[in-house]
Design a protein around this motif. Structure first.
Motif, short mmCIF file in Angstrom:
data_model
loop_
_atom_site.label_atom_id
_atom_site.label_comp_id
_atom_site.label_asym_id
_atom_site.label_seq_id
_atom_site.Cartn_x
_atom_site.Cartn_y
_atom_site.Cartn_z
N UNK A 121 44.56 54.91 37.84
CA UNK A 121 44.97 53.89 38.65
C UNK A 121 45.44 52.38 38.00
N UNK A 122 46.68 52.10 38.09
CA UNK A 122 47.09 50.98 37.54
C UNK A 122 47.34 49.72 38.50
N UNK A 123 46.92 48.53 38.53
CA UNK A 123 47.16 47.57 39.54
C UNK A 123 47.80 46.50 38.86
N UNK A 124 49.04 45.94 39.23
CA UNK A 124 49.35 44.61 38.49
C UNK A 124 49.28 43.80 39.73
N UNK A 125 48.46 42.59 39.48
CA UNK A 125 47.80 41.78 40.51
C UNK A 125 47.77 40.27 40.08
N UNK A 126 47.88 39.34 40.86
CA UNK A 126 47.78 37.99 40.18
C UNK A 126 46.59 37.60 40.00
N UNK A 127 46.35 36.81 38.85
CA UNK A 127 44.86 36.49 38.23
C UNK A 127 44.37 35.50 39.26
N UNK A 128 43.29 35.71 40.00
CA UNK A 128 42.51 34.98 41.02
C UNK A 128 41.15 35.00 40.23
N UNK A 129 40.69 33.92 39.48
CA UNK A 129 39.33 34.02 38.83
C UNK A 129 38.31 34.15 39.77
N UNK A 130 38.31 33.71 40.94
CA UNK A 130 37.23 33.56 41.63
C UNK A 130 37.17 34.81 42.70
N UNK A 131 38.15 35.65 42.46
CA UNK A 131 38.32 36.79 43.39
C UNK A 131 36.68 37.90 43.20
N UNK A 132 36.19 38.30 44.42
CA UNK A 132 35.09 39.13 44.37
C UNK A 132 35.18 40.12 43.31
N UNK A 133 36.19 40.75 43.14
CA UNK A 133 36.15 41.91 41.94
C UNK A 133 36.01 41.40 40.57
#
Length: 138
Positions: free
Chosen positions: A1-13
């Motif tokens: 699986x490949x996910x292209x997501x915005x960088x959110x440094x405080x994201x839980x994951x």
């Protein structure tokens, strides 16, 4: 699986020490006597506080739920009569036994999750990443 997501440094994951990550469905009470499946992104966190956390979107800054690995008493495979590939996870919460049922996309995914959880329960995990642990997922 490949996910292209915005960088959110405080994201839980992203926050904390990540050991394993993936998407599963969680069996939840919907309303009345109705139960259903809801998709979540799950992360198995290592480090000083080992836990399984989940959220609706990979960029969420608050988790939808969490279980400390130390509280997990049983993790086992389950095949439903309808052919769904599931995991039963029992844990202790405030001196009460609780049960979660997860549905995975494949037998391999299920095995990967079970092995990862059992590994976290039984061995010392070296840190994989070093990002501060979120305070809101305790």
């Amino acid at each position: 699986v490949f996910l292209f997501l915005p960088y959110v440094p405080t994201a839980v994951l992203l926050a904390g020490d990540l050991f394993f990550f993936g998407q599963m469905d969680l069996r939840q009470h919907i309303r009345g006597n109705d139960w259903g499946w809801r998709s979540y992104y799950f992360a198995l966190k290592s480090g000083p506080v080992r836990k399984l956390v989940w959220c609706k979107r990979p960029t969420d800054e608050l988790c939808a739920g969490a279980v400390h690995v130390r509280d997990i008493t049983t993790v086992q495979p389950l095949d439903t009569p309808g052919g769904e590939v599931c995991i039963l996870l029992e844990y202790n919460s405030n001196d009460r036994d609780e049960l979660l049922t997860f549905r995975t996309a494949s037998l391999k995914s299920r095995e990967d999750w079970i092995v990862s959880i059992k590994t976290m329960q039984t061995s010392q995990i070296s840190q994989i990443t070093s990002v501060s642990e979120p305070r809101h997922c305790t």
